[in-house]
Scaffold this motif. Structure first.
Motif, mmCIF file in Angstrom:
data_model
loop_
_atom_site.group_PDB
_atom_site.id
_atom_site.type_symbol
_atom_site.label_atom_id
_atom_site.label_comp_id
_atom_site.label_asym_id
_atom_site.label_seq_id
_atom_site.Cartn_x
_atom_site.Cartn_y
_atom_site.Cartn_z
ATOM 1 N N LYS A 37 -2.452 3.581 2.802
ATOM 2 C CA LYS A 37 -2.467 3.333 4.252
ATOM 3 C C LYS A 37 -1.978 4.589 4.976
ATOM 4 O O LYS A 37 -0.900 5.117 4.670
ATOM 5 C CB LYS A 37 -1.526 2.163 4.540
ATOM 6 C CG LYS A 37 -1.544 1.723 5.968
ATOM 7 C CD LYS A 37 -0.709 0.451 6.119
ATOM 8 C CE LYS A 37 -0.494 0.174 7.587
ATOM 9 N NZ LYS A 37 0.705 -0.572 7.843
ATOM 10 N N ALA A 50 0.838 -1.211 0.000
ATOM 11 C CA ALA A 50 0.000 0.000 0.000
ATOM 12 C C ALA A 50 0.875 1.264 0.000
ATOM 13 O O ALA A 50 2.021 1.241 0.452
ATOM 14 C CB ALA A 50 -0.895 -0.022 1.227
ATOM 15 N N SER A 101 -9.467 5.606 4.591
ATOM 16 C CA SER A 101 -9.824 4.280 5.122
ATOM 17 C C SER A 101 -10.630 3.467 4.098
ATOM 18 O O SER A 101 -10.755 2.258 4.209
ATOM 19 C CB SER A 101 -10.607 4.425 6.418
ATOM 20 O OG SER A 101 -11.870 4.974 6.118
ATOM 21 N N LEU A 102 -11.183 4.154 3.097
ATOM 22 C CA LEU A 102 -11.991 3.447 2.089
ATOM 23 C C LEU A 102 -11.123 2.862 0.964
ATOM 24 O O LEU A 102 -11.612 2.130 0.113
ATOM 25 C CB LEU A 102 -13.026 4.403 1.473
ATOM 26 C CG LEU A 102 -13.978 5.072 2.467
ATOM 27 C CD1 LEU A 102 -14.827 6.127 1.772
ATOM 28 C CD2 LEU A 102 -14.869 4.005 3.108
ATOM 29 N N GLU A 103 -9.842 3.214 0.955
ATOM 30 C CA GLU A 103 -8.971 2.794 -0.150
ATOM 31 C C GLU A 103 -8.029 1.677 0.293
ATOM 32 O O GLU A 103 -7.276 1.849 1.250
ATOM 33 C CB GLU A 103 -8.128 3.986 -0.656
ATOM 34 C CG GLU A 103 -8.937 5.208 -1.016
ATOM 35 C CD GLU A 103 -9.958 4.941 -2.126
ATOM 36 O OE1 GLU A 103 -9.644 4.149 -3.037
ATOM 37 O OE2 GLU A 103 -11.071 5.511 -2.059
ATOM 38 N N ASP A 104 -8.062 0.542 -0.441
ATOM 39 C CA ASP A 104 -7.213 -0.598 -0.064
ATOM 40 C C ASP A 104 -5.735 -0.345 -0.339
ATOM 41 O O ASP A 104 -4.878 -0.904 0.327
ATOM 42 C CB ASP A 104 -7.609 -1.850 -0.865
ATOM 43 C CG ASP A 104 -8.949 -2.349 -0.402
ATOM 44 O OD1 ASP A 104 -9.335 -1.987 0.723
ATOM 45 O OD2 ASP A 104 -9.598 -3.080 -1.171
ATOM 46 N N ASP A 105 -5.472 0.464 -1.347
ATOM 47 C CA ASP A 105 -4.058 0.617 -1.758
ATOM 48 C C ASP A 105 -3.379 1.801 -1.065
ATOM 49 O O ASP A 105 -2.260 2.160 -1.404
ATOM 50 C CB ASP A 105 -3.960 0.769 -3.284
ATOM 51 C CG ASP A 105 -4.710 1.990 -3.781
ATOM 52 O OD1 ASP A 105 -5.658 2.431 -3.092
ATOM 53 O OD2 ASP A 105 -4.356 2.526 -4.843
#
Ligand SMILES: Nc1ncnc2c1ncn2[C@@H]1O[C@H](COP(=O)(O)OP(=O)(O)OP(=O)(O)O)[C@@H](O)[C@H]1O
Ligand SMILES: [Mg+2]
Length: 406
Positions: free
Chosen positions: A30, A3, A24-28
């Motif tokens: 951090k 990430a 917080s909504l994005e997986d890639d």
């Protein structure tokens, strides 16, 4: 894919909360930390080595621009996105001058923020690889170094120095640094870095049985500092699978592919150790001011001499203290070899950095041990500090001592 690691530097708590929610909504992506003042942003960036910093221009203390300049110097692979309540020509010009890669006017949308982070990160990655491509041809090739960290006495600090040196080199140069844990039975370099290795020497040795040129990258575990680690097998009995020719093949490939390769060697002379010492461009022989270690270091220097490897050896005296009965000069006279670098004994700091899994060059940038490792890194980068003529070197040291005392 790992990430994108983001640090937010903003003194307004509500803004931070909004950013936190969006990311917080994005997986890639951090979120790794928050700073509410300029100097805090610099020290956190140094410690966490984020890929991107979202920086408000009006931070208290050091302003956002000044903090950005310091971050660019100390963390060359971190990109900055500035944010402000309004933008005018003057502000944009200053942001550009401070090394900002993008500018967002508050309030910005979630989409704009995420798009900016991804774009800036990708641009930074390709800027970095193209720099490697151009510099990696002539000038870069000349700068490649393979450094073996060695001693024949256990527990003298080889892993401590190898790990911290690797991180310091990555930070100072922004170049590719690989740390190879060749202490196959007891290696703990990944523990020092708080890493859980994806793959180790064990998996690589198995692959090398079938394939002469595997994808080396697959066997390296990345650390946030940029250092990539080829870890020792997770259990001592698995080390038997790894054979000398496989180690030699791997080191040869790494030497061609990566700019700095740091090898943490076991405290024994074996066929594996010998081929690593032969392939290395520099050997850091670690010793400490204690009689049994000095005795072993003397034997080690004799062996290195008979192997024609003494010429590329630099001696590092670890856990040095002025309070000890053995003085550096006595140690040097006894070994007929000069110390290229002294690393002070700082028990509490070093041990807690090991226990936390954060190298002290990151957790304690202002410490004396970090200053010593920085000196060591400079020596490795410039390939200086080799012993030439003992008397000649002693005169130089005396002069340095005299000049420092003035
Ligand atoms: N400069 C220093 N000051 C104080 N403590 C130190 C210093 N360098 C290393 N140590 C401590 O000494 C111990 C041994 O260090 P380290 O594991 O790096 O040595 P090593 O040579 O790799 O040992 P091994 O033979 O077990 O692989 C550790 O507890 C470490 O925290
Ligand atoms: Mg060790």
């Amino acid at each position: 894919m790992a990430a994108i690691r983001v640090l937010v530097a903003d003194d307004v708590w509500e803004t931070y909360q909004v950013i936190q929610k969006i990311l917080s909504l994005e997986d890639d992506i951090k979120l790794v930390g928050r700073a509410s003042a300029g100097d805090e942003a610099v020290s956190l960036a140094e410690r966490l080595l984020p890929d991107v910093v979202i920086m408000d221009v009006n931070l208290p203390g050091l302003g956002g621009f000044q903090a950005a300049v310091l971050i660019a110097q100390r963390c060359p692979r971190t990109a900055i996105i500035f944010t402000a309540l309004q933008a005018d020509q003057q502000l944009l010009r200053e942001a550009l001058r401070a090394g900002g890669r993008d500018f967002l006017v508050k309030p910005f949308s979630g989409e704009a923020l995420v798009e900016s982070i991804r774009r800036v990160y990708e641009a930074e990655q390709s800027r970095f690889s193209s720099r490697l491509l151009t510099e990696g041809t002539l000038e870069g090739l000349a700068r490649r170094e393979m450094v073996a960290v060695f001693s024949v006495k256990g527990g003298v600090g080889r892993t401590t120095l190898a790990v911290n040196l690797a991180v310091m080199l990555a930070r100072r140069t922004g170049r590719q640094v690989v740390l190879v844990d060749l202490d196959l039975q007891r290696g703990d370099a990944s523990v020092f870095l708080n890493l859980i290795p994806r793959k180790t020497w064990y998996e690589l040795a198995q692959e090398l049985e079938q394939n002469y040129s595997p994808v080396w990258e697959h066997y390296l575990t990345p650390h946030p500092s940029g250092v990539r680690v080829l870890a020792a097998p997770v259990r001592p009995e698995l080390a038997e699978v790894v054979k000398g020719p496989q180690v030699e093949r791997t080191l040869q490939a790494f030497k061609e592919q990566y700019e700095y390769v740091i090898i943490d060697l076991p405290a024994i002379f074996s066929d594996i150790t010998l081929s690593a010492l032969d392939l290395s461009t520099q050997i850091l022989l670690v010793t400490s001011p204690e009689l049994p270690t000095i005795k072993n270091t003397k034997i080690c220097l004799d062996i290195l001499d008979s192997l024609h490897n003494k010429g590329k050896t630099k001696m590092v005296v670890n856990r040095f203290s002025h309070d000890f009965s053995i003085k550096i000069e006595d140690l040097e006279t006894n070994l007929s070899f000069l110390a290229a670098c002294r690393v002070p004994a700082e028990g509490r700091l070093v041990v807690s950095s090991v226990n936390e899994g954060i190298p002290f060059v990151l957790s304690s940038p202002g410490s004396r041990v970090t200053a010593a490792v920085a000196e060591l890194a400079e020596m490795v980068i410039g390939d200086t500090g080799r012993q030439t003529d003992l008397e000649e070197q002693r005169k130089k040291n005396l002069f340095k001592f005299w000049a420092r005392g003035r």
